[in-house]
Design a protein around this motif. Structure first.
Motif, PDB file in Angstrom:
ATOM      1  N   SER A  94      22.039 -14.462  15.421  1.00  0.00           N
ATOM      2  CA  SER A  94      21.304 -15.594  15.987  1.00  0.00           C
ATOM      3  C   SER A  94      20.645 -15.208  17.306  1.00  0.00           C
ATOM      4  O   SER A  94      19.482 -15.565  17.569  1.00  0.00           O
ATOM      5  N   PHE A  95      21.382 -14.468  18.133  1.00  0.00           N
ATOM      6  CA  PHE A  95      20.821 -14.031  19.409  1.00  0.00           C
ATOM      7  C   PHE A  95      19.627 -13.100  19.190  1.00  0.00           C
ATOM      8  O   PHE A  95      18.603 -13.227  19.864  1.00  0.00           O
ATOM      9  N   ALA A  96      19.761 -12.170  18.246  1.00  0.00           N
ATOM     10  CA  ALA A  96      18.667 -11.233  17.975  1.00  0.00           C
ATOM     11  C   ALA A  96      17.407 -11.975  17.512  1.00  0.00           C
ATOM     12  O   ALA A  96      16.282 -11.647  17.915  1.00  0.00           O
ATOM     13  N   ILE A  97      17.593 -12.983  16.657  1.00  0.00           N
ATOM     14  CA  ILE A  97      16.441 -13.781  16.204  1.00  0.00           C
ATOM     15  C   ILE A  97      15.837 -14.535  17.373  1.00  0.00           C
ATOM     16  O   ILE A  97      14.605 -14.658  17.496  1.00  0.00           O
ATOM     17  N   GLY A  98      16.696 -15.036  18.281  1.00  0.00           N
ATOM     18  CA  GLY A  98      16.190 -15.718  19.474  1.00  0.00           C
ATOM     19  C   GLY A  98      15.381 -14.792  20.366  1.00  0.00           C
ATOM     20  O   GLY A  98      14.362 -15.204  20.940  1.00  0.00           O
ATOM     21  N   VAL A  99      15.812 -13.536  20.501  1.00  0.00           N
ATOM     22  CA  VAL A  99      15.046 -12.552  21.268  1.00  0.00           C
ATOM     23  C   VAL A  99      13.684 -12.329  20.600  1.00  0.00           C
ATOM     24  O   VAL A  99      12.648 -12.228  21.271  1.00  0.00           O
ATOM     25  N   GLY A 100      13.682 -12.291  19.267  1.00  0.00           N
ATOM     26  CA  GLY A 100      12.414 -12.165  18.548  1.00  0.00           C
ATOM     27  C   GLY A 100      11.489 -13.350  18.802  1.00  0.00           C
ATOM     28  O   GLY A 100      10.270 -13.188  18.943  1.00  0.00           O
ATOM     29  N   ALA A 101      12.072 -14.555  18.888  1.00  0.00           N
ATOM     30  CA  ALA A 101      11.263 -15.735  19.202  1.00  0.00           C
ATOM     31  C   ALA A 101      10.642 -15.625  20.578  1.00  0.00           C
ATOM     32  O   ALA A 101       9.459 -15.932  20.773  1.00  0.00           O
ATOM     33  N   ALA A 102      11.437 -15.176  21.561  1.00  0.00           N
ATOM     34  CA  ALA A 102      10.918 -15.009  22.922  1.00  0.00           C
ATOM     35  C   ALA A 102       9.787 -14.000  22.947  1.00  0.00           C
ATOM     36  O   ALA A 102       8.758 -14.204  23.625  1.00  0.00           O
ATOM     37  N   ALA A 103       9.947 -12.898  22.204  1.00  0.00           N
ATOM     38  CA  ALA A 103       8.901 -11.871  22.162  1.00  0.00           C
ATOM     39  C   ALA A 103       7.626 -12.409  21.523  1.00  0.00           C
ATOM     40  O   ALA A 103       6.504 -12.119  21.976  1.00  0.00           O
ATOM     41  N   ALA A 104       7.773 -13.207  20.470  1.00  0.00           N
ATOM     42  CA  ALA A 104       6.598 -13.798  19.824  1.00  0.00           C
ATOM     43  C   ALA A 104       5.890 -14.760  20.771  1.00  0.00           C
ATOM     44  O   ALA A 104       4.651 -14.743  20.886  1.00  0.00           O
ATOM     45  N   PHE A 105       6.644 -15.588  21.470  1.00  0.00           N
ATOM     46  CA  PHE A 105       6.031 -16.495  22.440  1.00  0.00           C
ATOM     47  C   PHE A 105       5.272 -15.715  23.509  1.00  0.00           C
ATOM     48  O   PHE A 105       4.214 -16.137  23.978  1.00  0.00           O
ATOM     49  N   ALA A 106       5.832 -14.579  23.930  1.00  0.00           N
ATOM     50  CA  ALA A 106       5.221 -13.800  25.012  1.00  0.00           C
ATOM     51  C   ALA A 106       3.865 -13.239  24.619  1.00  0.00           C
ATOM     52  O   ALA A 106       3.032 -12.961  25.490  1.00  0.00           O
ATOM     53  N   ALA A 107       3.612 -13.063  23.308  1.00  0.00           N
ATOM     54  CA  ALA A 107       2.322 -12.510  22.876  1.00  0.00           C
ATOM     55  C   ALA A 107       1.171 -13.454  23.196  1.00  0.00           C
ATOM     56  O   ALA A 107       0.046 -13.015  23.459  1.00  0.00           O
ATOM     57  N   GLY A 108       1.406 -14.748  23.147  1.00  0.00           N
ATOM     58  CA  GLY A 108       0.434 -15.707  23.659  1.00  0.00           C
ATOM     59  C   GLY A 108      -0.633 -16.196  22.707  1.00  0.00           C
ATOM     60  O   GLY A 108      -1.404 -17.089  23.066  1.00  0.00           O
ATOM     61  N   SER A 109      -0.713 -15.662  21.491  1.00  0.00           N
ATOM     62  CA  SER A 109      -1.721 -16.163  20.549  1.00  0.00           C
ATOM     63  C   SER A 109      -1.183 -17.384  19.819  1.00  0.00           C
ATOM     64  O   SER A 109       0.024 -17.638  19.802  1.00  0.00           O
ATOM     65  N   ARG A 110      -2.097 -18.136  19.178  1.00  0.00           N
ATOM     66  CA  ARG A 110      -1.636 -19.306  18.438  1.00  0.00           C
ATOM     67  C   ARG A 110      -0.714 -18.897  17.296  1.00  0.00           C
ATOM     68  O   ARG A 110       0.322 -19.533  17.058  1.00  0.00           O
ATOM     69  N   ALA A 111      -1.075 -17.814  16.599  1.00  0.00           N
ATOM     70  CA  ALA A 111      -0.240 -17.352  15.492  1.00  0.00           C
ATOM     71  C   ALA A 111       1.146 -16.950  15.989  1.00  0.00           C
ATOM     72  O   ALA A 111       2.158 -17.240  15.341  1.00  0.00           O
ATOM     73  N   SER A 112       1.201 -16.272  17.135  1.00  0.00           N
ATOM     74  CA  SER A 112       2.503 -15.840  17.652  1.00  0.00           C
ATOM     75  C   SER A 112       3.321 -17.026  18.168  1.00  0.00           C
ATOM     76  O   SER A 112       4.554 -17.009  18.112  1.00  0.00           O
ATOM     77  N   MET A 113       2.648 -18.062  18.660  1.00  0.00           N
ATOM     78  CA  MET A 113       3.361 -19.263  19.081  1.00  0.00           C
ATOM     79  C   MET A 113       4.014 -19.945  17.872  1.00  0.00           C
ATOM     80  O   MET A 113       5.165 -20.399  17.939  1.00  0.00           O
ATOM     81  N   ILE A 114       3.290 -20.003  16.774  1.00  0.00           N
ATOM     82  CA  ILE A 114       3.860 -20.587  15.560  1.00  0.00           C
ATOM     83  C   ILE A 114       5.013 -19.729  15.050  1.00  0.00           C
ATOM     84  O   ILE A 114       6.069 -20.240  14.650  1.00  0.00           O
TER      85      ILE A 114
END
Length: 251
Positions: free
Chosen positions: A69-89
């Motif tokens: 669960s923590f690893a998936i959460g880190v992946g979510a943070a990394a996706a948010f950091a990319a900043g595109s609409r696709a990465s936000m989704i």
């Protein structure tokens, strides 16, 4: 956070392998944490408990699911950091997957009877860490993809959650017998009480929705507004209980 303690050991208790369908169903239903917030109780737990049984039958431990669960959460943070609409989704979907796994680890612990104090500590620490990483990821994504500096808002949201977590942990130690129940006696009032406080299930849902369809700035403003209201409400309830409920052993 679906907090729980765990007993050492792994896999399903030996008797579980011999359970009939009725007993297995009873244990599966009992694996769901009572009193969960509405989002977790009605939208996640009805199906995540079956993932807990799936994990148990493969010998997975609650601690392993916590780390996943923590690893998936880190992946979510990394996706948010990319900043595109696709990465936000993508970040929103990963954050919900992380929360679902966080439900599974507690349900797996209860389903198998596999408890330990270390597991409870690991679960709580991972929940806090991944939430704060998500805040940082959203702030980075806002700068990179939206041209908005929201670090101050992110810092305020992080500070608010830290203070609330400290207050929650302190209240567990000193609260009167019965917790908050005297001020929320009606069953239909309890979900409203939980929603106002913005627990982790609703908080992650709010983050996912606002990040996916709006922007990190909207996410942080909403977190601060709703979280601030929840903090004031919780403080008011606890002050009222502290003044009106006689501690055990008092004359």
């Amino acid at each position: 956070m679906l907090s729980r303690s765990r007993r050492t050991g792994s896999g399903i208790p030996s008797a579980a392998a011999e359970d009939g369908p009725d007993e297995d169903r009873r244990r599966l239903d009992a694996a769901v944490k009572p009193g969960d917030s509405p989002f977790a109780a009605y939208l996640v737990s009805p199906w995540s408990k079956h993932l807990a049984r799936f994990a148990a039958r493969r010998g997975w431990t609650p601690d392993a699911v916590t780390l996943a669960s923590f690893a998936i959460g880190v992946g979510a943070a990394a996706a948010f950091a990319a900043g595109s609409r696709a990465s936000m989704i993508a970040g929103a979907l990963l954050l919900q997957a992380s929360f679902s796994a966080d439900c599974v680890d507690g349900q797996l612990a209860r389903y198998t009877g596999n408890f330990s104090g270390f597991g409870a500590w690991l679960d709580t620490g991972c929940d806090r860490a991944k939430e704060y990483l998500v805040y940082a990821g959203l702030a980075l994504g806002s700068t990179h993809g939206f041209g908005k500096d929201v670090w101050l808002l992110a810092a305020c949201a992080l500070a608010l959650q830290t203070i609330r977590h400290m207050a929650d942990f302190a209240w567990v130690v000193v609260r009167p017998a019965g917790g908050d129940a005297p001020l929320t006696p009606s069953r239909w009032l309890r979900p409203a009480n939980q929603l106002i406080r913005l627990p982790i299930a609703e908080r992650f849902a709010l983050i996912s929705l606002t990040a996916a369809v709006a922007s990190p700035r909207v996410t942080f403003v909403t977190l601060l507004a709703w979280g601030g209201l929840g903090a004031v409400f919780a403080l008011s309830v606890r002050v009222g209980l502290s003044l009106s409920v006689r501690p055990a052993g008092a004359r």
